[in-house]
Write an enzyme that holds these catalytic residues in place. Structure first.
Site, PDB file in Angstrom:
ATOM      1  N   GLY A   1       0.791  -1.206   0.000  1.00  0.00           N
ATOM      2  CA  GLY A   1       0.000   0.000   0.000  1.00  0.00           C
ATOM      3  C   GLY A   1       0.832   1.269   0.000  1.00  0.00           C
ATOM      4  O   GLY A   1       1.930   1.331  -0.566  1.00  0.00           O
ATOM      5  N   CYS A   2       0.309   2.285   0.675  1.00  0.00           N
ATOM      6  CA  CYS A   2       0.887   3.624   0.618  1.00  0.00           C
ATOM      7  C   CYS A   2       2.252   3.707   1.276  1.00  0.00           C
ATOM      8  O   CYS A   2       3.010   4.651   1.007  1.00  0.00           O
ATOM      9  CB  CYS A   2      -0.062   4.621   1.273  1.00  0.00           C
ATOM     10  SG  CYS A   2      -1.696   4.679   0.489  1.00  0.00           S
ATOM     11  N   GLN A   3       2.595   2.766   2.129  1.00  0.00           N
ATOM     12  CA  GLN A   3       3.870   2.824   2.843  1.00  0.00           C
ATOM     13  C   GLN A   3       5.001   2.113   2.105  1.00  0.00           C
ATOM     14  O   GLN A   3       6.145   2.087   2.574  1.00  0.00           O
ATOM     15  CB  GLN A   3       3.715   2.192   4.227  1.00  0.00           C
ATOM     16  CG  GLN A   3       3.355   0.717   4.169  1.00  0.00           C
ATOM     17  CD  GLN A   3       2.868   0.170   5.497  1.00  0.00           C
ATOM     18  OE1 GLN A   3       2.833   0.864   6.508  1.00  0.00           O
ATOM     19  NE2 GLN A   3       2.489  -1.096   5.500  1.00  0.00           N
TER      20      GLN A   3
END
Length: 350
Positions: free
Chosen positions: A145-147
């Site tokens: 995901g975003c990380q």
């Protein structure tokens, strides 16, 4: 061990601005009444003005894009979405690489994405495009995901610290707009409101220029593990992005902050590169973590101009900080992903 540095960052977006079109389509899926008014208020307060997509928008009623990839009542299968990702992602990645500029002597290639998968994949396409040596060590990071960008930078730092001659190319490529879902729930329709497409390319090496990568920490928030989820469905990837995420972060971050900041107080950091997962996420971090006043301005600016592009988004923020840097400033980068989890990176400008 030799320190590692984030030397340069290049970025790219597709050429189609879609925010108003996507918003209008999503709003039209909600019956007239209280929920539609709620969605409209949230859209007005999103902090987003523009988002970009590989899909060319279409203003006709019942359509999202001009090619009919999204048509009311006939949203594409996962197979169709993956075929579009495989066709579009390399060109966007090549544009980010052009923005990065010349790269020589690459020893490692790390590619992160949670929006598309194929084998041979984007790593092979990039290797062929750049003429990389066949011995280059390749790593694909998926579904974080975003990380994922911070995870990739952590692995790049490890490679340079293990071998100071290593030169690591890190690419984050996400086509989030290929995973819109035709469902009337307000939380699901926020994906129409929030996500855009983008790509970043970065060089990490032992050359002492740019941002020195000082350390990484992560934290799992099991009490909120289902608030961000990302699973493969028959009609694309089904994302859960709960409206409770900002509240969970506001509760969970303060007791974990000393460990995430490696014992330093918040005021010790001049630069705060926070993943702009949404306006309310940035508000929660600002209110609960105590950064200096105005420290999240760079994150808010990226959100306004691009929306949430998943993993490359934090790299857009770091790019702006890198270009405007003054030597000797300390920074903290923070991004969130499925689990719910947080990844942080401490850095300093040189």
């Amino acid at each position: 061990m030799a320190p590692a540095f984030l030397n340069r960052i290049g970025t790219a977006n597709p050429g189609h601005e879609v925010h108003d079109t996507f918003r209008a389509f999503a709003e039209g899926l909600i019956p007239e009444g209280r929920e539609r008014r709620l969605f409209s208020r949230m859209a007005d307060r999103s902090g987003i003005s523009r988002r970009w997509s590989v899909l060319r928008p279409d203003g006709r009623p019942g359509y999202v894009d001009a090619e009919g990839f999204y048509e009311a009542g006939r949203f594409p299968t996962t197979r169709a979405r993956m075929a579009r990702w495989e066709a579009e992602a390399p060109a966007l990645a090549f544009r980010a690489l052009e923005s990065l500029g010349p790269v020589e002597g690459i020893t490692h290639l790390m590619v992160a994405s949670c929006t598309g998968f194929a084998a041979p994949g984007l790593d092979h396409a990039i290797s062929a495009r750049l003429g990389l040596d066949e011995t280059v060590a390749r790593t694909n990071i998926g579904f974080m995901g975003c990380q994922a960008a911070i995870v990739a930078l952590r692995l790049a730092r490890d490679a340079v610290r293990a071998d100071p001659a290593a030169r690591v190319l890190v690419v984050n490529c996400e086509l989030c707009t290929l995973h819109l879902q035709e469902r009337p729930e307000v939380e699901q329709l926020l994906c129409f409101l929030l996500f855009g497409d983008g790509c970043s390319a970065a060089l990490v090496s032992a050359d002492p220029e740019g941002l020195r990568l000082d350390g990484f920490r992560c934290a799992l928030l099991p009490e909120a593990e289902e608030q961000i989820a990302w699973r493969v469905g028959d009609n694309g990837f089904d994302m859960v992005l709960s409206g409770e995420v900002p509240k969970s972060l506001a509760r969970a971050l303060p007791p974990r902050l000393p460990a995430l900041l490696d014992g330093a107080p918040p005021e010790a950091f001049d630069l705060w590169a926070i993943h702009p997962g949404g306006r309310s996420v940035l508000d929660a971090v600002e209110e609960s973590c105590g950064p200096p006043q105005g420290a999240l301005a760079a994150s808010r600016a990226v959100l306004e101009a691009h929306g949430n592009m998943s993993s490359p988004t934090i790299m857009f923020v770091l790019r702006d900080m890198l270009e405007a840097r003054e030597a000797g400033r300390r920074g903290i980068a923070m991004a969130f992903g499925p689990g719910l989890s947080a990844e942080t990176m401490r850095f300093a400008t040189v």
